[in-house]
Design an enzyme around this catalytic site. Sequence first.
Site, PDB file in Angstrom:
ATOM      1  N   HIS A  65       0.839  -1.198   0.000  1.00 16.81           N
ATOM      2  CA  HIS A  65       0.000   0.000   0.000  1.00 16.81           C
ATOM      3  C   HIS A  65       0.869   1.241   0.000  1.00 16.81           C
ATOM      4  CE1 HIS A  65       0.810  -0.950   4.232  1.00 16.81           C
ATOM      5  NE2 HIS A  65       0.756   0.350   4.466  1.00 16.81           N
ATOM      6  N   CYS A 252       1.828   3.879  11.515  1.00 18.48           N
ATOM      7  CA  CYS A 252       2.783   3.352  10.548  1.00 18.48           C
ATOM      8  C   CYS A 252       3.097   4.464   9.556  1.00 18.48           C
ATOM      9  CB  CYS A 252       2.228   2.118   9.836  1.00 18.48           C
ATOM     10  SG  CYS A 252       0.814   2.443   8.748  1.00 18.48           S
TER      11      CYS A 252
END
Length: 733
Positions: A65, A252
């Site tokens: 991603h 993250c």
Amino acid sequence: MSELITAELVDLDLSAETKDAAARSLAERMVTSGRVTDLEGFLADIAAREAQMPTGLDGGIGIPHCRSEHVTEPTLAFGRSASGIDFGAPDGPADLIFLIAAPAGGDADHLSILSTLARHLMDETFTGALRSATEPERTAALIRGDEPEAVPETAVPEPAVPEPEVAGPAAEPGPERDAGPAQATTDAAPTTPAAAEAPTGRTPAETATKAAAEGLAVGAPSEAATEAATDTTPDATPTPAAPFRIVAITSCPTGIAHTYMAAESLEKAGQAAGVEVFVETQGSAGFKRLDPQLVADADGVIFAHDVEVREKERFAGKPTVDVGVKAGINRPAELIAEVRQKAAHGEAGAPARAAAPMDKGADAGDGFATRLRKWLMTGVSYMVPFVAAGGLLIALAFAIGGYTINKAPSVAEHFIWTESASWAALLFQIGGVAFGFLVPVLAGFIAYGMADRPGLVPGFVGGAIALTINAGFLGGLIAGLIAGAVVMAIQRVRIPPVLRGIMPVVVIPLISSAIVGFLMFLVIGKPIAALQKGLTDWLSGLTGANAIILGVILGLMMCFDLGGPLNKVAYAFAVGGLANPNEGSLKVMAAVMAAGMVPPLAMALATTVRSRLFTKAERENGKAAWVLGASFITEGAIPFAAADPLRVIPSAMAGGAVTGALSMAFGCTLRAPHGGIFVVPLIGQPLLYLLAIAAGTAVSTALVILLKGLRKPSPTHPAPSPADDEAEVTVAA
């Protein structure tokens, strides 16, 4: 908005053998659907994200991603591999691959949907249904939440749970039964993403409601507490023991998937352990702070993150476990047990300090060299306005009153309103005061970049001492690094709670200033001052070939990163010489400014001479680059370098080297630190100076046209149109 995933974005027979091939196969479907505009650029963004941390998860899941400017709308593509693909998960290859693409400026609603999917990936019933799906249409509907998972005929139905008044995720499988794909049950079907639980912390009341709805004992009292409650007399009121409470932060680098999966994993582990867990997800859509009272009442803290925790100081003094975000996904029960053990032993975390300004957006994987560059750039960026103001005032004073204006008496004692010499002296003395802040500001804000506000006092003190002992620019740079390091060391010392309030106001400034002052005055200051004097004398004696070689080096540095760290180092080196100007330092300043003007001027000229080699957007940028280059704003060439770095940057460096060498060879000098062509009257040998700039611009222009002309036509750079040819002929004529 469009659907997040459609049947065209599903590949149930993904044949790729590597993660790169899998990403390309799924990304090609996004390009075909019109959701990605540049395949190679998008894949480069995916690779950059993958380099930060593997995206494989336990349970056979891969979630490559990224956020990319090449994505037009939030999009999911799904692939199922029969042989499995290695995404770096500890338990082996992944057979379920989700490619998550978010626009660079994706809005909160879209990112919330993506985060909800990430939470569903922790549900084995959901992933089991994906493994058994046979039709792309139904698979896409399942991922969107439009269709529940199919229930095998052999499944034994669970007792019905009354529907709660407050919506929440469905019940998770209990520990007494296997929730694998072969035994999936309808009670674990995920809700639609739009209605899924928001990824933020919950209040105790919300947790209780959620627990009742799911049939789970979240925060259930221990067995001892239960026995104590049952062993009561009629006159006694049972008081259940308060459950252990943990607050957690997950984050993250991208803030799309791992952030929310870690949150879901920690919450589930807390339910299983009878612990209240409240998670603050610091994702791409921003973050909602946990209630301050909830934080104050917490028994422990878990940080599962790969970027700096925002507002970390809120959790100071509590038992803390600090790990990467994947640990929050893969071993949440261990983290909860660890923080409970620390609390039982009375371990208190060290006082947390806020992230330094230049570290707030940094990845946890940034090395020392990267952070050092950011700290130095912080100091230089704050110094530049003082350079511009002070230097230009001094240059104007010389233009009005001549180079002897530095001998004028103080205007506070002698000022004649009708004499230009007095006004020139006023400008010179104001500029001199502003210039006097250069080294202290450089040192102070280097320390600020390292240690935030506590670093300012010792940094400024160290910079002022560097001026006092004639250590100059180098002394200020070293003083800033020392000040920041000293403050960071002090902040790591555990301090009794009673003293924490006076630390930033009294203790840190006092101790750090004393240490920095001692080191600068008695230990390293004199060697640095000697090095500074040697460098100044060397510049003063530069002639012939040595001067030309220095000009080449400075020109290459100015044009390599177009306003980046190397550019700023060369510029700061030149400006530092203006504090005590001599013939050599004035030549260096002239060469640096001339070379810095070349890249944008060359790009502007190239878009004019051979417009067909550039896109429409680049041609528009070329018009602005004329003004930017003339004003000595090297960053005007960045749009061209970003689009085609392998051709633009070498061309710019070649022209900058030529200009720097010619400027030094011609003996051009400059007393102003900025201004471009607007300070030409202040330049020694102005005509030769302009000739050096013109020669470098011509070299860069010719090279970039040659290199771009050798390139094969592509969709981004289409073949020339007749209109472009006509325009080129007109310009050439």
